[in-house]
Design an enzyme around this catalytic site. Structure first.
Site, short mmCIF file in Angstrom:
data_model
loop_
_atom_site.label_atom_id
_atom_site.label_comp_id
_atom_site.label_asym_id
_atom_site.label_seq_id
_atom_site.Cartn_x
_atom_site.Cartn_y
_atom_site.Cartn_z
N ASP A 177 0.82 -1.22 0.00
CA ASP A 177 0.00 0.00 0.00
C ASP A 177 0.84 1.26 0.00
O ASP A 177 2.04 1.22 0.27
CB ASP A 177 -0.85 0.02 1.28
CG ASP A 177 -2.22 -0.54 1.03
OD1 ASP A 177 -2.57 -0.77 -0.14
OD2 ASP A 177 -2.94 -0.77 2.01
N TYR A 235 6.75 -9.98 7.18
CA TYR A 235 6.57 -8.53 7.35
C TYR A 235 7.10 -8.12 8.72
O TYR A 235 7.09 -8.92 9.66
CB TYR A 235 5.10 -8.14 7.28
CG TYR A 235 4.53 -8.09 5.88
CD1 TYR A 235 4.59 -6.92 5.13
CD2 TYR A 235 3.91 -9.21 5.32
CE1 TYR A 235 4.05 -6.87 3.85
CE2 TYR A 235 3.37 -9.16 4.04
CZ TYR A 235 3.44 -7.99 3.31
OH TYR A 235 2.91 -7.93 2.04
#
Lengths: 252, 252
Positions: free
Chosen positions: A51, A109
């Site tokens: 994003d 992540y």
């Protein structure tokens, strides 16, 4: 031939990975440089559509071209033309059957936030300035609820339409260095905004807004209304995309 | 009444301190917020006109207003409306005779660069990615030539027109943490681009392009053509602006 590249970027000044008209995206910037270099329209396929504002230290993408550029020199040549917030860190030739997105075995992540009450302007785009203390043992108890194979449909941004929302979280660990806390999660895959919604749960627990028992039951029932907090993009990093067949527990 | 404020900013997305039409500047962004808060046109006066891309951890500015806002709350209120790359860190009332620029007794700047060969996208705007090793002892020998009172007209960006180019450098120190080198310099004042031109000299010496003896003689003769390298803005930080009458040697 098929090229596989690993790249790093500071997401701050990008409107995310995926190419869009009129805005600056990582895919757009890289494709522009590659298309000039290969003298034809190059389309790259990323492992993860990060994003706006999300960073990557090892995003993977592949692309095809009939033209062969010496693989040892590719990064150097491309990097010379890329802006300072994105770099190719590795390039290799792969089998034509390889696909950066569909062949992943797991992704890792990290999410970084600061517990320091004073706002740090030099890192506000790279470390979420949370500004409050947290108890890492409590957060690890929450993390234990996520580890394993679950239907994570409750932790998916509303508006997403994916049929299979079952994912496996292999490992979640918290660490702290000075006032920066890092949450590291490795999983078979992640739904849209899933890591940031997970972080929202941690913050809600740290602030006494959510209880462990409720999280467990709402996770099972897949209640999106319960998981209603999404942590800011700035703390999120795509750390690793793996194509190994088996996930190995790695101490970090 | 006169307000004195200290502010911090990440210079990356600013076209410097000084207000200019059509571009985003620190002064412009702060004045916009203050003018709304004080409900009148506020003009702020900064201690240092930092360039595009240069950071500050403690820039000082003053402004006047008839309206009194509780000084303990001013930072909090202003910060709520400022973007994430600038923050007020302190505010106080001062005597009407105080001037942020003319009353300074010394300023301290730091310049950060990385000796690591690999380019770090997450810090490329905050630490100059020099990418080569340096010998700190050699650089300290160069620094010794700058310490003291000199006419620094050779180390001023061309096009500047200032009559008095004599400045005193009180102290210059190098330190290294991991692969990041920090040069810290405190002086009575600095000419336009002077710290970045100093850094250019260090880099030239590190690369064998300039010799100690030549620097000494060219500094005395004030030869701008000799001091022709300006290090990138991204590594430069305004660290402190002091209004004390006497500079004290501080160990750092």
């Amino acid at each position: 031939m098929r090229y596989k590249c690993t790249c790093a970027y500071d997401g701050r000044n990008f409107s995310g990975w995926q190419k869009q008209p009129t805005v600056r995206t990582v895919q757009g910037v890289i494709e522009e440089v590659l298309s000039k270099l290969f003298d034809s329209c190059i389309v790259i396929h990323g492992a993860s559509r990060t994003d706006s504002g999300v960073h990557a230290l090892a995003q993977v993408f592949h692309f095809d071209s009939d033209k062969e550029i010496p693989i040892g020199k590719l990064s150097m040549i491309v990097n010379r033309h890329l802006p300072d917030d994105v770099r190719i860190v590795n390039a290799e030739f792969v089998d034509d059957a390889f696909h950066s997105r569909f062949d992943t075995s797991f992704k890792t992540y990290e999410y970084k936030f600061s517990t320091d009450a004073s706002f740090d302007v030099m890192h506000s785009h790279a470390i979420y300035q949370y500004g409050k203390e947290v108890d890492l043992e409590t957060l690890s108890e929450v993390a234990n609820l996520f580890i394993g194979t679950h239907d994570f449909k409750g932790l998916m941004a509303s508006g997403s339409c994916i049929e299979n929302t079952v994912r496996t979280m292999f490992d979640i660990k918290f660490s702290k260095s000075a006032s920066t806390v890092t949450m590291r999660v490795s999983g078979s895959g992640f739904l849209y905004n899933m890591v940031r919604i997970m972080m929202g749960v941690y913050f809600d627990v740290a602030e006494g807004r959510k209880k462990l028992a409720d999280i467990d039951s709402e996770l099972i029932s897949g209640n999106r209304n319960f998981f209603n907090r999404t942590a800011p993009a700035c703390g999120l990093y795509l750390q690793e995309v793996s194509y190994e067949k088996f996930y190995k527990i790695i101490d970090f």
